[in-house]
Design an enzyme around this catalytic site. Structure first.
Site, PDB file in Angstrom:
ATOM      1  N   CYS A 275      49.627  55.117  70.211  1.00  0.00           N
ATOM      2  CA  CYS A 275      47.556  54.287  70.839  1.00  0.00           C
ATOM      3  C   CYS A 275      47.464  55.950  71.556  1.00  0.00           C
ATOM      4  O   CYS A 275      45.986  55.613  71.082  1.00  0.00           O
ATOM      5  CB  CYS A 275      47.918  53.675  71.914  1.00  0.00           C
ATOM      6  SG  CYS A 275      49.132  51.991  71.205  1.00  0.00           S
TER       7      CYS A 275
ATOM      8  N   HIS B 295      41.357  47.794  68.218  1.00  0.00           N
ATOM      9  CA  HIS B 295      42.127  48.529  68.535  1.00  0.00           C
ATOM     10  C   HIS B 295      42.981  49.444  67.473  1.00  0.00           C
ATOM     11  O   HIS B 295      44.100  48.487  67.326  1.00  0.00           O
ATOM     12  CB  HIS B 295      43.474  48.044  69.962  1.00  0.00           C
ATOM     13  CG  HIS B 295      44.186  49.152  70.128  1.00  0.00           C
ATOM     14  ND1 HIS B 295      44.173  50.513  69.758  1.00  0.00           N
ATOM     15  CD2 HIS B 295      45.453  49.177  71.411  1.00  0.00           C
ATOM     16  CE1 HIS B 295      45.243  51.156  70.065  1.00  0.00           C
ATOM     17  NE2 HIS B 295      46.144  49.999  71.091  1.00  0.00           N
TER      18      HIS B 295
END
Length: 374
Positions: A92, A326
């Site tokens: 991430c 995301h």
């Protein structure tokens, strides 16, 4: 202030974020990244005039098809076969890590222009196998270490830190409310590059009364689908060039740290503390934070460790990943695009500071302090 040879982010663009399986589901990673790259380079040329040749394209990506998406995107954007490309995987934090790597390279190759960012297509991520059986992700940690998936890790963190369901619902509702207000006011317009007919972030919604009705993911738990981000498809690209008269963001300090793989969600807190110390500043000196919100519980745990209030207007002021989505490998770069919009596009004075950060699966954190230059 940066020296004249320091690289500065002079342009920043992103695609809208599509929910996995929806508007952008048919696009490959290079089809997402190339429009953002072209738009960012066009913005840079408007700001500075003709640019030197691009030296490299560095993109974060963590679940794509392999084959070096950075190189493929460089070719797809029309930069020519002589422009190389590379790919960074810090999960991430990949997009932010790619920009940090590009800054380091540009400090050595001082005349170069570089493109960096991130891209992820959750919709087209390949199905992988181990011992003949499919699996949804590779291990984040080897045997002998805790290796929870990120949902389980967020639930465990909520339990350990006693972060209540109601507090998580309020945090997610606030993120959506801020994103809706920003979209309605047009604050995303100048950073967005429409693709495949999508010109807005697809996941924004989530009014708090609706969140209150959602069931817990785990029996007896506190996480819900509303307090977890929507996985998505999207890309971001930033142009780095030598400091000059063009407004932009200079990277003042950066940090990549490791933490307990059992609680990866707190990595951003350790990284932010480290990077603030390296920059010689405090949280009070920072005008804008963009901290990737993978889960409300994880985001709140980070804020608690940094001594920041849940509703601090400096943090994801236009909503964060809980609202806009995301796309794993792109999210860290999207945080930088958001800082560029909040600080450079709005005319913040030189010297204004922003922080971008992400927690990373496997127990890591990535963060950077950025300074407005004019």
């Amino acid at each position: 202030m940066p020296f004249d040879h320091d690289p500065v982010i002079i342009a920043a663009r992103r695609t809208p974020i599509g929910i996995r399986g929806r508007a952008l589901a048919r696009l490959r990673v290079e089809e997402l990244a190339a429009p953002a790259i072209r738009a960012a380079l066009a913005d840079a040329e408007i700001a500075t005039g003709p640019l030197p040749a691009v030296a490299d394209v560095q993109l974060g990506n963590c679940m794509g098809p392999g084959g070096n998406p950075g190189r493929i995107a460089a070719l797809a954007s029309g930069l020519g076969a002589e422009v190389p490309g590379g790919t960074v995987d810090r999960q991430c934090g990949s997009g932010l890590a790619a920009v940090i790597d590009a800054v380091a390279a540009a400090r050595i190759d001082t005349d170069s222009v570089r493109v960096a960012g991130g891209v992820e297509s959750a919709s087209t991520a390949p199905v992988r196998s181990m011992n003949g059986l499919p699996y949804s992700r590779a291990p984040f940690a080897p045997d002998g270490f805790a290796d929870p998936d990120m949902v389980r890790a967020a639930e465990d963190l909520a339990g350990r830190d006693r972060i209540s369901r109601s507090r998580q619902d309020r945090h997610a509702g606030r993120s959506h409310a801020r994103a809706r207000a920003a979209a309605e006011a047009g604050r995303f317009n100048d950073e967005l590059v429409p693709v495949a007919g999508l010109d807005r972030d697809e996941a924004i919604g989530g009014a708090e009364p609706l969140l209150l009705r959602l069931p817990a993911i785990f029996p007896g738990g506190t996480l819900t689908a509303g307090t977890a981000t929507r996985f998505g498809d999207g890309a971001a690209a930033l142009v780095l060039a030598r400091a000059g008269s063009t407004p932009g963001l200079a990277v003042r300090a950066c940090a990549t740290i490791g933490c307990d793989p059992a609680f990866p969600g707190i990595g951003a807190a350790h990284a932010v503390r480290t990077v603030l110390r390296r920059a010689g500043v405090e949280t009070a000196d920072v005008s804008a934070f963009e901290i990737v919100e993978a889960f409300a519980a994880q985001s709140l745990a980070v804020l608690d460790r940094l001594g920041l209030a849940d509703d601090d207007r400096r943090i994801c002021a236009d909503g964060g990943a809980l609202a806009i989505g995301h796309p794993w490998g792109a999210s860290g770069a999207i945080a930088l695009v958001r800082l560029f919009s909040r600080l450079v596009r709005t005319g913040s004075p030189a010297g204004t500071l922003g922080v971008a950060a992400a927690s990373v699966g496997g127990g890591m954190g990535v963060a950077a302090v950025l300074e407005v230059v004019r």
